[in-house]
Design an enzyme around this catalytic site. Structure first.
Site, PDB file in Angstrom:
ATOM      1  CG  ASP A   1      16.461-110.520 -19.829  1.00 27.84           C
ATOM      2  OD1 ASP A   1      15.610-111.262 -20.548  1.00 27.84           O
ATOM      3  OD2 ASP A   1      16.360-110.682 -18.382  1.00 27.84           O
TER       4      ASP A   1
ATOM      5  CG  ASP B   1      12.004-114.788 -20.614  1.00 31.03           C
ATOM      6  OD1 ASP B   1      12.617-115.684 -20.029  1.00 31.03           O
ATOM      7  OD2 ASP B   1      12.311-113.635 -20.639  1.00 31.03           O
TER       8      ASP B   1
END
Length: 478
Positions: free
Chosen positions: A393, A333
């Protein structure tokens, strides 16, 4: 050089006047715009998109005197267009662009003698403006300040925490049923046939992260083709996930269990109708996915079902696998958000480009929870009318929460791991929103969620003197 987003407020001459707002890009080093309509001055719009205004002889000065003028982009610089427009008496210069709006830039000193506002606007917006408001249009420019906090984040927060908590709880229920099934050989065999779980090992975790990296890079370079593959996969997977979620609820209802024979099997009629409903929901979303007024609700429902089913189905065998998965995806990420801008030609991160649709592509990847922004601003109008949270997420920390819940079931620890990890996830989300509000830019949520959940789970295991067992997994799983 600084580029900013603003709003063009257009008003027709009807009674009552019809109004509409459009996105504009301007450079605050060249001109400052009022922050509200109360301080803005309206000018009559003169549509001169048939010219690029690179020569003062192209347009009679009478057409531009004391008016807001819109011309086409190209053939000469913004500075040249602005000087000609100002010399011919224009009060505002709009430059229409058929390509993606890029920030206008030039030396500030060159614009010292230019006092009229200069802004870029989409050519399609000019066409839309005339279709809706007619040929007699008054316009003004303003740039409202960005809101410190958008209430849509509260909705995002509730959806995320609810999904993670429910997914973890559902995984724990399945684990409890597995443990009970070990008491009876016949029941164990029946349970094994029904079981659809997939267990991650450290090797498959690494392979999974490598596939994620390759897929993201392929999407960046071949977005306009692969986006339709992702949409198709999402429709299929979300329909199946919605069916699994609703079937689990319907299974608890002791009514309407009539069956029909089909392919040497007895199938409940209500499950046939449920399957048809789930397929219809996915098809409706696929057809109307670009309808911003309500399609986001259907996408969020399908997305929550997808995340729930993923968290329940994919099992982490131990805390070691959780640490490897969350750690690698955290690096993934951060790399694709913060590091890739130094590699790409246009200086944009690969993650943000793919999420927004590279090169202005109108099709968006259905891999996010979307909630319309409730606070009005230029950013809302220009490029981000929704607050977004990626499925990753929710799913990635959700797998750790699910493991904590299953560990609670296996060790009869009164849900202490599950509750503490869920609270840590909520704290990580709040921290993400705080940093988002302070930095005014998109954040990789895993940067805050992963440390919060991993550290909290480790502290609970250390405090209860169960770290070795928590790290390696229970004997049942081995």
């Amino acid at each position: 050089i600084n580029a900013d987003e603003g709003i063009l407020h257009a008003s027709g001459n009807g009674v009552p006047p019809v109004t509409k707002d459009y996105c504009i890009i301007y450079n605050s080093n060249w001109v400052s715009l009022p922050n509200s309509l109360n301080n803005a001055t309206f000018w009559t719009l003169e549509n001169l998109t048939s010219t690029v205004l690179c020569n003062s002889s192209e347009v009679p000065s009478v057409l531009m005197k004391d008016k807001a003028v819109v011309v086409m982009r190209g053939n000469c610089t913004f500075l040249e267009k602005a000087r000609i427009a100002q010399r011919l008496g224009a009060k505002m210069l709009l430059i229409a662009s058929k390509t993606r709006l890029s920030p206008p830039s030039d030396n500030k000193t060159d614009f010292e003698n230019v006092i009229l506002p200069v802004a870029l606007i989409r050519y399609n917006d000019i066409v839309d403006m005339q279709l809706i408001l007619g040929n007699e249009i008054n316009v003004t420019l303003y740039s409202p300040p960005l809101p410190e906090f958008d209430c849509s984040m509260v909705v995002i927060f509730l959806i995320a925490v609810f999904t993670v908590a429910l997914g973890g709880y559902w995984s724990g229920v399945a684990e409890l049923e597995n443990l009970k099934a070990t008491a009876s050989p016949g029941e164990r065999e029946t349970r094994r046939k029904k079981e659809e779980n997939v267990t991650f090992t450290p090797l498959t975790v690494i392979l999974f992260v490598v596939i994620c990296c390759v897929m993201l890079v392929l999407l960046y370079f071949f977005y306009k083709w692969l986006v339709y593959v992702i949409i198709s996969v999402f429709c299929l997977a979300s329909a199946m996930s919605l069916y699994n979620c609703l079937a689990a609820l319907i299974g608890e209802i002791p009514f309407g269990q009539c069956r029909i024979a089909c392919c040497n099997k007895n199938v409940e009629v209500r499950l046939i109708f449920l399957a048809a409903f789930c397929i219809a929901a996915a098809v409706v979303w696929a057809v109307f996915r670009n309808e911003d007024r309500w399609a986001w609700i259907l996408q969020d429902i399908l997305g929550v079902a997808f995340c729930l089913n993923f968290i329940k189905t994919l099992k982490m065998p131990n805390f070691k696998s959780c640490v490897i998965l969350l750690g690698l995806l955290l690096l993934y990420d951060v790399f694709f958000v913060f590091i890739t801008p130094f590699i790409t030609k246009n200086g944009a991160s690969i993650m943000v480009e793919v999420a927004a649709g590279p090169f202005g592509n109108s099709e968006k990847l259905p891999v996010v929870i979307r909630v319309p922004r409730l606070e009005y601003s230029a950013a809302t109008l220009c490029d981000m009318p929704f607050s977004l949270l990626g499925f990753g997420d929710i799913i990635v920390p959700g797998l750790l929460v699910a493991y904590c819940r299953r560990f609670d079931v296996q060790t009869s620890s009164s849900s202490v791991y599950y509750v503490s990890c869920t609270i840590a996830y909520a704290i990580g989300m709040v921290l993400t929103f705080i940093v988002l509000a302070l930095m005014k830019m998109g954040q990789p949520a895993l940067l805050y969620l992963v440390p919060c959940t991993l550290i909290t789970s480790s502290l609970v295991a250390w405090r209860r003197k169960e770290m070795k067992k928590f790290w390696k997994g229970s004997s049942y799983q081995v």
